[in-house]
Design a protein around this motif. Structure first.
Motif, short mmCIF file in Angstrom:
data_model
loop_
_atom_site.label_atom_id
_atom_site.label_comp_id
_atom_site.label_asym_id
_atom_site.label_seq_id
_atom_site.Cartn_x
_atom_site.Cartn_y
_atom_site.Cartn_z
N TRP A 272 59.88 22.81 16.75
CA TRP A 272 59.96 24.27 16.83
C TRP A 272 61.31 24.72 17.36
CZ3 TRP A 272 57.17 26.64 13.77
CH2 TRP A 272 55.83 26.30 13.54
N SER A 273 61.89 23.99 18.28
CA SER A 273 63.23 24.32 18.79
C SER A 273 64.24 24.33 17.65
CB SER A 273 63.66 23.30 19.86
OG SER A 273 62.81 23.32 20.96
N PHE A 274 64.15 23.32 16.80
CA PHE A 274 65.06 23.24 15.66
C PHE A 274 64.91 24.47 14.76
CE2 PHE A 274 65.53 22.42 11.13
CZ PHE A 274 66.85 22.03 11.06
N TRP A 275 63.69 24.80 14.38
CA TRP A 275 63.50 25.88 13.41
C TRP A 275 63.83 27.24 14.01
CZ3 TRP A 275 63.68 25.27 8.55
CH2 TRP A 275 63.22 24.10 7.95
N ILE A 276 63.56 27.44 15.29
CA ILE A 276 63.95 28.71 15.92
C ILE A 276 65.47 28.85 15.93
CG2 ILE A 276 63.95 30.02 18.08
CD1 ILE A 276 61.22 28.72 18.69
N ALA A 277 66.15 27.76 16.31
CA ALA A 277 67.62 27.79 16.30
C ALA A 277 68.14 27.98 14.88
CB ALA A 277 68.18 26.50 16.90
N TYR A 278 67.48 27.37 13.91
CA TYR A 278 67.90 27.49 12.51
C TYR A 278 67.82 28.96 12.05
CZ TYR A 278 68.59 25.77 7.73
OH TYR A 278 69.10 25.50 6.48
N ILE A 279 66.75 29.63 12.44
CA ILE A 279 66.61 31.04 12.08
C ILE A 279 67.69 31.88 12.75
CG2 ILE A 279 65.13 33.08 12.33
CD1 ILE A 279 62.72 31.13 12.16
N LEU A 280 67.95 31.62 14.02
CA LEU A 280 68.90 32.43 14.78
C LEU A 280 70.35 32.25 14.33
CD1 LEU A 280 67.41 32.05 18.38
CD2 LEU A 280 67.45 34.13 16.97
#
Length: 279
Positions: free
Chosen positions: A210-218
Motif C-alpha cells: 500500500w505504501s508503494f501504490w499511495i506514493a505512486y499515485i502522489l
C-alpha cells in the motif's frame, strides 16, 4: 541497493511466499523499484502533463482527436509490452510515459469537454481504482509489483497504473486550482505527502504494498505541478519555459536514463537480491 518502500517485496498482501516469488522472478514484467524507478516515474508524469498540453495546443485535432491518437499509440506500445517475455526498459517506460499522457487526457476530457467537476472526477477515479485493486487482489491474492508474471496480473497492473494517473491528474488539478495554492506550493505539498508515506512505512509499519501504490499515485500530481511550474507563463505563476522546451527536456532525460538502464540492467532484479530481501 534498492530504494523501495519495502524490503520484503511480497509483504503482507501476498499469500504465496518467498519460494513462489523466486520461481516467478525470471518472468516479472516490471522493474525493480530503485531510485531510478522513482526518478523516471516523476519525469514521465511531468511529460504527461506538458505533452498533453502541447499536443492539445499544437496538433490541431482538438482534445478528443488528440485523446484518440494517443490512446491508439498507447495500445500499440502495450501490445509490444504484453508480448515481451520479461521486463525491458525500452518498452516498459515508453508505455508509462504514454499512459501518463492518456490518463491526463481522460481527466481533461471530463473536465473541459463534459464539464464534470474536479471533485466528482476525483471521487469517481478513486472509486474505480479501488475496485481495480479489490478485483485484482481477490483474483490474484497479491498487489505486489514483484508478482507481475501472468497476463492477468499484467492486465490488472496496467489498468491500475492508468487510473492512478487519471486520479492523480484530477486530484492535482483540484488541489492546485480550487485551493489556489499555485504550482510551486502544490509541488511542495505533494512532495511532503510522499515523504510522509515513507515515514509511515519505515517508522510506523505501513504495509509495503500500500505504501508503494499511495506514493505512486502522489507522484502524478507532483510531476504535473513541476511540469506546470516550468512550462506555464510567468503571469500564471510559472517560469515561462513553455510546453515544447519542458517536454523535450524531460523526454531527453528519460531517454538517457532508459538507455542507461537498458545497458546496465541496474533495475532488473536477480535471485541474489530476492534472497536478501526475503531473508
Amino acid at each position: 541497493m534498492t530504494y523501495e518502500l519495502s524490503d520484503t517485496p511480497e509483504a503482507s498482501l501476498d499469500a504465496n511466499g518467498p519460494a513462489r516469488h523466486a520461481r516467478r522472478l525470471g518472468w516479472n514484467k516490471v522493474p525493480e523499484v530503485t531510485v531510478y524507478f522513482w526518478i523516471i516515474k516523476v519525469l514521465c508524469t511531468t511529460v504527461g502533463e506538458t505533452a498533453a498540453d502541447l499536443l492539445n495546443e499544437k496538433a490541431g485535432l482538438g482534445l478528443t482527436g488528440v485523446s484518440a491518437l494517443m490512446s491508439a499509440l498507447l495500445a500499440a506500445v502495450l501490445v509490444v509490452q504484453f508480448r515481451t517475455a520479461t521486463y525491458r526498459a525500452g518498452v516498459y517506460w515508453p508505455a508509462v510515459a504514454l499512459i501518463s499522457v492518456v490518463g491526463t487526457l481522460i481527466s481533461d476530457n471530463l473536465t473541459d469537454n463534459m464539464g464534470v467537476p474536479l471533485e466528482t472526477s476525483t471521487t469517481v477515479f478513486a472509486i474505480v481504482l479501488a475496485v481495480v485493486f479489490v478485483v485484482w487482489y481477490r483474483r490474484e491474492r497479491t498487489l505486489s509489483i514483484h508478482s507481475i508474471d501472468t497476463r492477468s496480473r499484467e492486465s490488472f497492473y496496467w489498468l491500475a497504473v492508468l487510473f492512478t494517473f487519471a486520479l492523480g491528474t484530477a486530484a492535482g488539478d483540484l488541489v492546485s486550482e480550487r485551493m489556489d495554492l499555485g504550482y510551486w506550493l502544490s509541488a511542495v505539498l505533494f512532495a511532503l505527502a510522499i515523504a510522509a508515506v515513507g515515514v509511515a512505512h519505515f517508522a510506523l509499519g505501513l504495509d509495503a504494498v500500500w505504501s508503494f501504490w499511495i506514493a505512486y499515485i502522489l507522484t502524478r500530481p507532483l510531476g504535473a505541478s513541476i511540469g506546470d511550474y516550468l512550462s506555464q507563463p510567468t503571469g500564471d505563476g510559472g517560469l515561462g519555459c513553455g510546453t515544447v522546451v519542458t517536454s523535450v527536456l524531460f523526454l531527453a532525460v528519460i531517454l538517457g536514463l532508459v538507455v542507461y538502464l537498458s545497458i546496465t540492467r541496474k533495475d532488473v532484479a536477480d535471485r541474489a537480491s530476492v534472497t536478501r530481501q526475503t531473508a
